[in-house]
Design an enzyme around this catalytic site. Structure first.
Site, PDB file in Angstrom:
ATOM      1  N   SER A  53      42.809  34.017  35.927  1.00  0.00           N
ATOM      2  CA  SER A  53      42.143  34.249  37.214  1.00  0.00           C
ATOM      3  C   SER A  53      42.823  33.566  38.394  1.00  0.00           C
ATOM      4  CB  SER A  53      40.680  33.799  37.139  1.00  0.00           C
ATOM      5  OG  SER A  53      39.908  34.777  36.484  1.00  0.00           O
ATOM      6  N   LYS A  83      43.674  35.704  41.300  1.00  0.00           N
ATOM      7  CA  LYS A  83      42.777  35.948  42.428  1.00  0.00           C
ATOM      8  C   LYS A  83      43.192  35.193  43.684  1.00  0.00           C
ATOM      9  CE  LYS A  83      38.761  37.016  39.510  1.00  0.00           C
ATOM     10  NZ  LYS A  83      39.120  36.726  38.120  1.00  0.00           N
ATOM     11  N   SER A 115      34.265  33.742  40.057  1.00  0.00           N
ATOM     12  CA  SER A 115      35.468  34.315  39.453  1.00  0.00           C
ATOM     13  C   SER A 115      35.198  35.714  38.917  1.00  0.00           C
ATOM     14  CB  SER A 115      36.004  33.409  38.326  1.00  0.00           C
ATOM     15  OG  SER A 115      37.367  33.691  38.070  1.00  0.00           O
ATOM     16  N   LYS A 124      41.158  27.173  42.723  1.00  0.00           N
ATOM     17  CA  LYS A 124      40.797  28.241  41.792  1.00  0.00           C
ATOM     18  C   LYS A 124      41.063  27.845  40.346  1.00  0.00           C
ATOM     19  CE  LYS A 124      39.163  32.296  41.004  1.00  0.00           C
ATOM     20  NZ  LYS A 124      38.618  31.734  39.739  1.00  0.00           N
TER      21      LYS A 124
END
Length: 389
Positions: free
Chosen positions: A63, A66, A123, A228
Site C-alpha cells: 500500500s 498509495k 488504506s 503511509k
C-alpha cells in the site's frame, strides 16, 4: 550497518537521492540494528541521507503504492480537474477490491475528500480505485499516469501495475525511490499533508471499528505526522514515517524513515521509531545561512551592478555528527569571472560543506537578485579591465 551521507545533491533541492559516499576521515555515527529487509533515513531539512540498507534492492510496494496515487490526486485537485466536494461514483471494480477497505458500494456517491481519507487513513483499496477511476478515467489509464509521474520524478527503479498496491508481477520499487516520492509529496503538496496525520476516520454507514489509521506512530509520538503503511505477504510490514521536531537556532527539523519488510505491525512501528529517535540524537542540525541570506557577494562584470548576491531562497542547513558542528568548514565553487546578465534564481555555483577531509554536502547556489547587462560603453570598459586583469 554503515551510515551514508550524500555528496552531490540534496533531496529537497534536486528531488533525487544522489548516490551516497562513506565518511572516511570522520567517525560516522553507526545506526542501531534495524530488524527490516531495507531501510532509509533522510534528514529532509538538510537534504541528507543519514542511514541506509539495501536502498536499491527491488521490493514489493504493497500500500505504499498509495503515496503515488495520492500525489496524482493532489495534482488533479490543484489543477481543478476534480474538487474535494465532488462526488465520485463507486464502480463494481472498486466495490469488489480485496484487502483493506473503506466499505463503500455502487449505491454510493462519495466526495473526493472522503475517498482521500479512506485511502490514507483506512488504506482502502476500494477508495483508491474510485479515486483512480475518477482522476484517470480508467484504472489502466491511471496506472500509465503513475508510471509517467515516476519517470518525471526520477524514480528510475519503480514500476506500477495498479493504483492500490496488491501483489502483481513487476509492481516494484526501491527504498531510494520511495524516498524521492515521499520527499516530493511533502514538498509539492504541503496543503494536503494533514490527511496523513489523521488518526481516525470512518465514512457514515461504514464500520467505526475500521477507522484507526494503520500508522500506529501517530498515536505514540506527537511529532509524527505521516505518512503511509503497507503490508502484503510478499512485501512484509512496511512504513514510511515522518517526524518534525523543534530545535534551537534551527527551528523545525524534519526526518523521514522508510522501513520495509519488517516482521509485524508492531515491529515496523518500533523500528521506524528507533531510526527517527537515533537520527535526531546522533546528528545535530547546523544552520549555516538564513533563507535569502547572501552566502557571498562576488564582483560582476559587464553588468548594471558591480556585485551579485548569491545564496538560497531557503535556509541552508546541514546535519553533522553530534558535537562536531563547530568543526565544519565551507568552500564556495563558482565561475570566475562572473559576467552579466544574471536572472534571479539562476544557478551560480555551489557551497561545499566539509568536515575534516570529507565533503558532507554540496548545496547549489543561485542569484538572489537579477543583474542586467550593461550598455555598450559599460561592457567595453569592463572588457578592457578584464583583459588587463
Amino acid at each position: 550497518m554503515k551510515s551514508l551521507l550524500p555528496t552531490l545533491r540534496s533531496v529537497l533541492l534536486a528531488a533525487v537521492l544522489a548516490p551516497a559516499a562513506l565518511w572516511a576521515q570522520v567517525q560516522a555515527p553507526q545506526p542501531p540494528e534495524i530488524a527490516a529487509r531495507n531501510y532509509l533515513l533522510l534528514d529532509i531539512t538538510a537534504g541528507q541521507v543519514l542511514a541506509a540498507k539495501d536502498i536499491d534492492a527491488p521490493v514489493e510496494q504493497a500500500s505504499l503504492t498509495k503515496l503515488m496515487t495520492g500525489y496524482l490526486v493532489f495534482d488533479a485537485l490543484r489543477a481543478k480537474k476534480v474538487a474535494l466536494d465532488q462526488k465520485l461514483p463507486v464502480s463494481v471494480l472498486a466495490w469488489k477490491m480485496p484487502g483493506s477497505r473503506m466499505f463503500i458500494d455502487p449505491k454510493m456517491q462519495v466526495p473526493v475528500d472522503d475517498l482521500i481519507k479512506g485511502m490514507i487513513v483506512q488504506s482502502g483499496n476500494d477508495a483508491t480505485m474510485a479515486l483512480a477511476e475518477g482522476v484517470g478515467g480508467t484504472a489502466e489509464n491511471f496506472v500509465k499516469l503513475m508510471n509517467d509521474q515516476a519517470k518525471a520524478l526520477g524514480m528510475k527503479n519503480t514500476a506500477y501495475k495498479n493504483p492500490e498496491g496488491l501483489t502483481e508481477p513487476g509492481h516494484t520499487t526501491t527504498a531510494r525511490d520511495l524516498g524521492v516520492l515521499a520527499s516530493r509529496l511533502m514538498k509539492d503538496f504541503p496543503e494536503y499533508m494533514h490527511y496523513y496525520a489523521t488518526k481516525q476516520y470512518s465514512y457514515p454507514g461504514t464500520p467505526v471499528s475500521n477507522g484507526n489509521n494503520r500508522n500506529s506512530l501517530l498515536f505514540r509520538d506527537p511529532t509524527v505526522d505521516g505518512l503511509k503503511t503497507g503490508h502484503t505477504a510478499a512485501a512484509g510490514y512496511c512504513l514510511v514515517a515522518t517526524s518534525k521536531r523543534d530545535f534551537p537556532n534551527v527551528g523545525q527539523r524534519r526526518l523521514l524513515s522508510i522501513v520495509l519488510g519488517a516482521a509485524s505491525e508492531n515491529a515496523r512501528a518500533n523500528e521506524s521509531q528507533k531510526l527517527l529517535n537515533w537520527g535526531y540524537t546522533a546528528f545535530e542540525a547546523v544552520k549555516l545561512f538564513d533563507a535569502g541570506q547572501p552566502v557571498a557577494t562576488p564582483a560582476v562584470w559587464k553588468g548594471t551592478e558591480n556585485t551579485l548576491k548569491i545564496g538560497r531562497a531557503e535556509a541552508i542547513v546541514v546535519a553533522v555528527p553530534s558535537g562536531s558542528g563547530g568543526k565544519i568548514k565551507t568552500e564556495i565553487a563558482r565561475p570566475d569571472p562572473l559576467v552579466a546578465p544574471f536572472t534571479k534564481g539562476q544557478a551560480v555555483g555551489s557551497l561545499k560543506v566539509v568536515l575534516g577531509e570529507q565533503t558532507l554536502a554540496e548545496v547549489p547556489l543561485v542569484a538572489l537578485d537579477g543583474v542586467a547587462q550593461a550598455g555598450i560603453l559599460g561592457r567595453a570598459w569592463d572588457a578592457i579591465r578584464l583583459w588587463i586583469k
